[in-house]
Design an enzyme around this catalytic site. Structure first.
Site, mmCIF file in Angstrom:
data_model
loop_
_atom_site.group_PDB
_atom_site.id
_atom_site.type_symbol
_atom_site.label_atom_id
_atom_site.label_comp_id
_atom_site.label_asym_id
_atom_site.label_seq_id
_atom_site.Cartn_x
_atom_site.Cartn_y
_atom_site.Cartn_z
ATOM 1 N N ASP A 196 0.833 -1.211 0.000
ATOM 2 C CA ASP A 196 0.000 0.000 0.000
ATOM 3 C C ASP A 196 0.866 1.259 0.000
ATOM 4 O O ASP A 196 1.873 1.314 0.713
ATOM 5 C CB ASP A 196 -0.883 0.068 1.248
ATOM 6 N N ASP A 216 -0.610 -2.566 -4.562
ATOM 7 C CA ASP A 216 -1.846 -2.619 -3.758
ATOM 8 C C ASP A 216 -2.447 -1.221 -3.775
ATOM 9 O O ASP A 216 -2.139 -0.441 -4.683
ATOM 10 C CB ASP A 216 -1.539 -3.156 -2.349
ATOM 11 N N ASP A 217 -3.273 -0.876 -2.777
ATOM 12 C CA ASP A 217 -3.939 0.422 -2.820
ATOM 13 C C ASP A 217 -2.934 1.571 -2.892
ATOM 14 O O ASP A 217 -1.908 1.554 -2.212
ATOM 15 C CB ASP A 217 -4.811 0.613 -1.566
ATOM 16 N N HIS A 239 -3.973 -0.909 -6.838
ATOM 17 C CA HIS A 239 -5.410 -1.145 -6.699
ATOM 18 C C HIS A 239 -6.220 0.142 -6.597
ATOM 19 O O HIS A 239 -7.387 0.108 -6.244
ATOM 20 C CB HIS A 239 -5.675 -2.048 -5.496
ATOM 21 N N ARG A 270 -12.663 3.270 -5.160
ATOM 22 C CA ARG A 270 -13.384 2.192 -4.463
ATOM 23 C C ARG A 270 -13.819 2.582 -3.065
ATOM 24 O O ARG A 270 -13.105 3.275 -2.359
ATOM 25 C CB ARG A 270 -12.440 0.988 -4.277
ATOM 26 N N LYS A 272 -15.042 -0.027 -0.039
ATOM 27 C CA LYS A 272 -15.373 -1.421 0.259
ATOM 28 C C LYS A 272 -15.622 -1.576 1.749
ATOM 29 O O LYS A 272 -14.832 -1.131 2.572
ATOM 30 C CB LYS A 272 -14.274 -2.368 -0.238
#
Ligand SMILES: *[C@@H]1O[C@H](CO)[C@@H](O)[C@H](O)[C@H]1NC(C)=O
Ligand SMILES: *[C@@H]1O[C@H](CO)[C@@H](O)[C@H](O)[C@H]1NC(C)=O
Length: 378
Positions: A196, A216-217, A239, A270, A272
């Site tokens: 991340d 990743d994020d 991501h 996003r 989530k």
């Protein structure tokens, strides 16, 4: 007394007077108040830290932080900290973090130098929950003030975790591009995982003018209020820009995602929330003037079924007020979804969802379940 000796006496006196802390109005304390001395502390090994962190000016030279140790720094309130060389973190399979800064109203200027986590020595494609133990995160910023101009290179796990409050982060480059290729341990998958860029659990935080290339994020907001992510670049196979995943009993309130450029990542924007989470709220999220292109799976994904993607959604987390203002362009790849919204009910996704500022194109289509969206092209 001659003029020279008077000046000398005065400057001696001044050097012993405590510096006045210059906490910003309304800033919340991140650490107990700490009054510094007007001196310059130099750090070229961990042995220098205790003495240097008494001073309101701290200069960190380049050195290797011994394996298995955290470089913790707690400067006095209002201190100026600068980095004048590269910090390399010695290799060892341990939990980390590798570096941690606490304090109030600190000005940290990295001068463009590297914090090198030597991720290539750890990466095995399994991230922080599998494979060998990886120090995580590389850098924990629990200070208030400003943190700028550092390149975080090859973090073994997550790059930067942000706690505390009243902080502006700018000009930080997270360069984990080397983790995108597979290595001999990663079974054909990218060697870097869970890398991340910025993980945020903090209040009154602005992250601006930063660049993230990772696996990743780019941004993951776990909790907090008044969080701005503006004019950043997210690239590589990461991501995208994410709120969540949201667990039980947390609040995310007042998030502005504006002016960012996101290119080639798996997801764009996003939210989530865990399917089984309860007692949490995500409210007042604004996406404004972002440019996303080449997104490979989901342009916009708001999903209450995490860890499943587009599974059976829960209703225990409220998502209230999500808007797209200005012009947000979301161009997705040919096999990607433009927009997927998967809410458990119209009471778990509620309030005003004005999406007039969204223009999503490309890909296979869009589906919206149980959300009060008005306007937008998708
Ligand atoms: C911020 O500080 C001002 C005074 O400097 C005060 O009037 C105001 O109530 C404070 N706001 C918060 C949210 O603490
Ligand atoms: C959501 O937005 C509406 C205005 O559209 C406002 O009245 C309401 O207070 C907002 N909700 C929250 C939790 O701020």
């Amino acid at each position: 007394m001659s003029f020279t000796s008077a000046v000398l006496a005065l400057s001696l006196l001044l050097s012993q007077v405590a510096a006045t802390p210059t906490l910003h109005k309304n800033s919340t304390l991140n650490a107990p108040r700490k009054i510094g001395k007007r001196c310059t502390g130099e750090i070229t090994s961990l042995d220098d830290v205790a003495a240097a962190e008494e001073c309101t000016t701290i200069v960190i030279g380049g050195f290797t932080v011994p394996a298995g140790q955290t470089f913790t720094l707690n400067p006095p309130d209002g201190a100026q900290v600068s980095l004048t060389g590269e910090l390399t973190f010695g290799f060892e399979n341990w939990a980390g973090p590798l570096m941690e800064i606490t304090g109030n109203d600190i000005t940290f200027n990295g001068g463009g130098h590297d914090l090198n986590g030597q991720g290539t020595l750890y990466w095995d494609g399994e991230g922080i929950s599998g494979g060998v133990t990886k120090p995580d995160p590389l850098l924990r910023i629990n200070m208030g003030g400003t943190f700028s101009d550092v390149q975080v290179v090859n973090s073994p796990g997550r790059a930067v975790a942000i706690g505390g409050s009243s902080l502006t982060v700018s000009g930080v480059i997270v360069n984990n591009a080397a983790g995108t290729a597979a290595n001999s341990l990663s079974g054909g998958n990218p060697a870097g995982a869970n890398t991340d860029g910025f993980d945020v659990s903090a209040n009154d935080v602005t992250i601006t003018g930063c660049t993230v290339n990772n696996q990743d994020d780019c941004l993951a907001i776990n909790k907090g209020t008044s969080i701005t992510f503006s004019n950043n670049i997210c690239e590589g196979i990461g991501h995208g820009i994410s709120i969540g995943s949201i667990t039980s009993d947390v609040t995310v309130s007042g998030v502005t995602i504006s002016g960012n450029t996101v290119t080639g990542t798996v997801n764009g924007l996003r939210i989530k929330t865990d399917a089984t989470a309860t007692g949490s709220i995500v409210e007042n999220v604004i996406y404004e003037n972002n440019k996303l292109s080449g997104i490979t799976e989901f342009g916009v994904l708001i999903d209450q079924s995490y860890p499943s993607t587009l599974g059976t959604p829960g209703t225990g987390v409220i998502i209230e007020n999500v808007s797209f203002d200005g012009t947000n362009t979301v161009a997705v790849g040919s096999s990607a979804h433009r927009v997927e919204v998967n809410c458990g009910s119209t009471s778990s996704c509620t309030g005003t969802w004005n999406w007039a500022g969204l223009d999503a194109t490309g890909g296979t289509g869009s589906t919206v379940k149980n959300a009060p969206i008005v306007g937008g092209t998708y």
